[in-house]
Design a protein around this motif. Structure first.
Motif, PDB file in Angstrom:
ATOM      1  N   LEU A  80       0.827  -1.204   0.000  1.00 33.25           N
ATOM      2  CA  LEU A  80       0.000   0.000   0.000  1.00 33.25           C
ATOM      3  C   LEU A  80       0.867   1.263   0.000  1.00 33.25           C
ATOM      4  O   LEU A  80       0.556   2.244  -0.685  1.00 33.25           O
ATOM      5  N   GLU A  81       1.959   1.234   0.740  1.00 33.33           N
ATOM      6  CA  GLU A  81       2.858   2.391   0.777  1.00 33.33           C
ATOM      7  C   GLU A  81       3.483   2.650  -0.588  1.00 33.33           C
ATOM      8  O   GLU A  81       3.562   3.797  -1.051  1.00 33.33           O
ATOM      9  N   ARG A  82       3.912   1.584  -1.251  1.00 32.32           N
ATOM     10  CA  ARG A  82       4.484   1.746  -2.584  1.00 32.32           C
ATOM     11  C   ARG A  82       3.426   2.225  -3.575  1.00 32.32           C
ATOM     12  O   ARG A  82       3.717   3.021  -4.471  1.00 32.32           O
ATOM     13  N   PHE A  83       2.220   1.731  -3.419  1.00 32.92           N
ATOM     14  CA  PHE A  83       1.142   2.157  -4.304  1.00 32.92           C
ATOM     15  C   PHE A  83       0.876   3.658  -4.142  1.00 32.92           C
ATOM     16  O   PHE A  83       0.641   4.369  -5.131  1.00 32.92           O
ATOM     17  N   ILE A  84       0.941   4.155  -2.927  1.00 30.21           N
ATOM     18  CA  ILE A  84       0.759   5.589  -2.689  1.00 30.21           C
ATOM     19  C   ILE A  84       1.874   6.387  -3.360  1.00 30.21           C
ATOM     20  O   ILE A  84       1.628   7.429  -3.977  1.00 30.21           O
ATOM     21  N   ASN A  85       3.107   5.885  -3.271  1.00 29.70           N
ATOM     22  CA  ASN A  85       4.234   6.574  -3.905  1.00 29.70           C
ATOM     23  C   ASN A  85       4.072   6.624  -5.425  1.00 29.70           C
ATOM     24  O   ASN A  85       4.340   7.649  -6.063  1.00 29.70           O
ATOM     25  N   LEU A  86       3.614   5.504  -5.991  1.00 28.77           N
ATOM     26  CA  LEU A  86       3.406   5.473  -7.433  1.00 28.77           C
ATOM     27  C   LEU A  86       2.278   6.410  -7.855  1.00 28.77           C
ATOM     28  O   LEU A  86       2.345   7.059  -8.904  1.00 28.77           O
ATOM     29  N   THR A  87       1.242   6.483  -7.031  1.00 32.52           N
ATOM     30  CA  THR A  87       0.125   7.379  -7.339  1.00 32.52           C
ATOM     31  C   THR A  87       0.583   8.836  -7.299  1.00 32.52           C
ATOM     32  O   THR A  87       0.158   9.657  -8.132  1.00 32.52           O
ATOM     33  N   LYS A  88       1.452   9.170  -6.345  1.00 36.40           N
ATOM     34  CA  LYS A  88       1.997  10.529  -6.288  1.00 36.40           C
ATOM     35  C   LYS A  88       2.788  10.844  -7.546  1.00 36.40           C
ATOM     36  O   LYS A  88       2.705  11.953  -8.087  1.00 36.40           O
ATOM     37  N   TYR A  89       3.555   9.862  -8.010  1.00 26.40           N
ATOM     38  CA  TYR A  89       4.333  10.054  -9.235  1.00 26.40           C
ATOM     39  C   TYR A  89       3.401  10.360 -10.405  1.00 26.40           C
ATOM     40  O   TYR A  89       3.635  11.280 -11.189  1.00 26.40           O
ATOM     41  N   MET A  90       2.334   9.595 -10.524  1.00 20.77           N
ATOM     42  CA  MET A  90       1.388   9.793 -11.620  1.00 20.77           C
ATOM     43  C   MET A  90       0.737  11.174 -11.528  1.00 20.77           C
ATOM     44  O   MET A  90       0.559  11.860 -12.538  1.00 20.77           O
ATOM     45  N   TYR A  91       0.379  11.581 -10.321  1.00 15.16           N
ATOM     46  CA  TYR A  91      -0.279  12.879 -10.141  1.00 15.16           C
ATOM     47  C   TYR A  91       0.676  14.026 -10.467  1.00 15.16           C
ATOM     48  O   TYR A  91       0.298  14.990 -11.144  1.00 15.16           O
ATOM     49  N   ASN A  92       1.922  13.922 -10.021  1.00 11.50           N
ATOM     50  CA  ASN A  92       2.885  15.012 -10.228  1.00 11.50           C
ATOM     51  C   ASN A  92       3.279  15.166 -11.689  1.00 11.50           C
ATOM     52  O   ASN A  92       3.645  16.262 -12.134  1.00 11.50           O
ATOM     53  N   ASN A  93       3.235  14.070 -12.450  1.00 13.17           N
ATOM     54  CA  ASN A  93       3.686  14.114 -13.835  1.00 13.17           C
ATOM     55  C   ASN A  93       2.545  14.049 -14.844  1.00 13.17           C
ATOM     56  O   ASN A  93       2.791  13.862 -16.041  1.00 13.17           O
ATOM     57  N   ALA A  94       1.322  14.212 -14.372  1.00 11.87           N
ATOM     58  CA  ALA A  94       0.166  14.083 -15.268  1.00 11.87           C
ATOM     59  C   ALA A  94       0.188  15.111 -16.382  1.00 11.87           C
ATOM     60  O   ALA A  94      -0.214  14.817 -17.514  1.00 11.87           O
ATOM     61  N   ASN A  95       0.672  16.329 -16.094  1.00 11.09           N
ATOM     62  CA  ASN A  95       0.633  17.405 -17.079  1.00 11.09           C
ATOM     63  C   ASN A  95       1.994  17.717 -17.685  1.00 11.09           C
ATOM     64  O   ASN A  95       2.157  18.742 -18.351  1.00 11.09           O
ATOM     65  N   ARG A  96       2.954  16.843 -17.464  1.00 14.76           N
ATOM     66  CA  ARG A  96       4.293  17.069 -18.013  1.00 14.76           C
ATOM     67  C   ARG A  96       4.485  16.223 -19.269  1.00 14.76           C
ATOM     68  O   ARG A  96       4.086  15.055 -19.324  1.00 14.76           O
ATOM     69  N   ASP A  97       5.084  16.819 -20.284  1.00 15.25           N
ATOM     70  CA  ASP A  97       5.346  16.090 -21.522  1.00 15.25           C
ATOM     71  C   ASP A  97       6.585  15.214 -21.405  1.00 15.25           C
ATOM     72  O   ASP A  97       6.635  14.134 -22.002  1.00 15.25           O
ATOM     73  N   PHE A  98       7.579  15.686 -20.660  1.00 13.66           N
ATOM     74  CA  PHE A  98       8.815  14.930 -20.488  1.00 13.66           C
ATOM     75  C   PHE A  98       9.274  15.048 -19.038  1.00 13.66           C
ATOM     76  O   PHE A  98       8.996  16.043 -18.368  1.00 13.66           O
ATOM     77  N   ILE A  99       9.982  14.014 -18.597  1.00 13.90           N
ATOM     78  CA  ILE A  99      10.569  13.996 -17.260  1.00 13.90           C
ATOM     79  C   ILE A  99      11.987  13.465 -17.374  1.00 13.90           C
ATOM     80  O   ILE A  99      12.342  12.833 -18.376  1.00 13.90           O
ATOM     81  N   PRO A 100      12.847  13.688 -16.368  1.00 19.18           N
ATOM     82  CA  PRO A 100      14.195  13.114 -16.405  1.00 19.18           C
ATOM     83  C   PRO A 100      14.139  11.583 -16.376  1.00 19.18           C
ATOM     84  O   PRO A 100      13.282  10.981 -15.727  1.00 19.18           O
TER      85      PRO A 100
END
Length: 342
Positions: A189-209
């Motif tokens: 569950l903790e890892r799932f929360i971290n992955l969800t944060k990643y998806m939310y933070n990068n939802a509107n970005r075209d590229f990431i490092p």
């Protein structure tokens, strides 16, 4: 484009028109008929700027703008006709008397009239050539802008399709741990929360490092391996020179997700092998996994088809993607991306 237009104007005013005047007998008017000479040269400059900035651009439109342009053309022809109809009388000139009998023009008069019309026609042709090139460039920019907006909207749609697809599969794995009351549920569950944060933070970005995407893959693999038993072998081998290289978010993870979905079994030996290499401007990503019977029933992988479309939009002629089942019954993905040099 503005600088190019300025350079064209300077080239015409300081180079093309003076050379054209001295190439014909018009410069001889300066010594004998200075008023006529200055008036005619000023009219040529006025013709150039009126055609370039008013008439030619409006000819590409419909309705009133085109009517205004045609009216301006008629006026310019009339003014040029008046210039050619004047008799030169040093140092001034005057219109022929309309009531007087019109004498047969001499050869010199006909030559002057021809020179006036020739200069006018050359200036108009030059303006039309420049105007056509300018309009073609403007239309190309407009098409590119429309294409960019269309691609941007299409990419947003593909990205929106990936997120629910990933969430469904991850929640399904989490649900399996919950119903079995596994002691790994809390860590999952903790890892799932971290992955969800990643998806939310990068939802509107075209590229990431690239480093963020690699870390995300690590988190996902760790989450998935929590529910695996001894039959499964999972390996992630990577070598990255520059983790700041830009990549689209949620692109590489799609192939990893499909490998876990179709290549893992709870009662048969299975494996998922992932290999990532980044060197210079080249990124190579390979995924290999075992295949089971359910693969034939789910051969249409929405995630991979989605990635193909994203790659075609983001890396036209700068990527290669190969997927399929080989003779050994293993499913392989080979992706190569050429990005701008770092």
């Amino acid at each position: 484009m503005k600088n190019a237009s300025l350079y064209i104007d300077l080239a015409f005013c300081l180079g093309f028109l003076p050379l054209m005047i001295f190439a014909f007998p018009v410069e001889r008017w300066w010594g004998t008929y200075p008023v006529f000479f200055c008036s005619f040269v000023g009219w040529l400059y006025a013709t150039y700027f009126s055609y370039k900035y008013f008439i030619v651009p409006r000819l590409f439109h419909k309705g009133r703008p085109r009517m205004y342009a045609l009216t301006a053309i008629a006026v310019s022809l009339l003014v040029t006709f008046l210039f050619s109809s004047y008799e030169i009388s040093s140092p001034f000139y005057h219109v022929r008397q309309q009531l007087a009998a019109i004498p047969v023009p001499s050869w010199g008069a006909r030559q002057n009239q021809q020179a006036i019309w020739l200069h006018y026609i050359i200036v108009v042709i030059f303006c039309f050539a420049v105007g056509m090139l300018t309009e073609a460039y403007r239309q190309r920019l407009a098409r590119e802008e429309v294409e960019y907006e269309r691609n941007k909207a299409e990419l947003a749609l593909y990205k929106a399709q990936i997120n629910p697809h990933f969430l469904f599969n991850t929640l399904n794995a989490l649900y399996g741990l919950l119903i079995t009351r596994s002691d790994k549920t809390e860590a999952t569950l903790e890892r799932f929360i971290n992955l969800t944060k990643y998806m939310y933070n990068n939802a509107n970005r075209d590229f990431i490092p690239l480093g963020e995407e690699v870390e995300y893959i690590d988190q996902y693999i760790a989450l998935q391996t929590l529910r695996l038993n001894g039959f499964a072998e999972v390996r992630f081998d990577r070598k990255v020179e520059h983790d700041a290289m830009s990549v689209p978010p949620m692109l590489l993870i799609t192939f990893v997700e499909n490998a876990f979905k179709y290549g893992i079994s709870s009662n048969e030996p299975c494996f998922v092998r992932i290999r990532l290499r980044q060197q210079g401007s080249t990124l190579r990503f390979e995924v290999e996994n075992s295949v089971f019977g359910r693969e034939s029933q789910n051969s249409k992988r929405m995630g991979i088809a989605n990635c193909r479309k994203r790659l075609a939009l983001l890396y036209p002629d700068r990527h290669r993607l190969e997927t399929g089942t080989d003779a050994d019954g293993l499913f392989r993905v080979r992706l190569e991306i050429q990005s701008p040099a770092l």
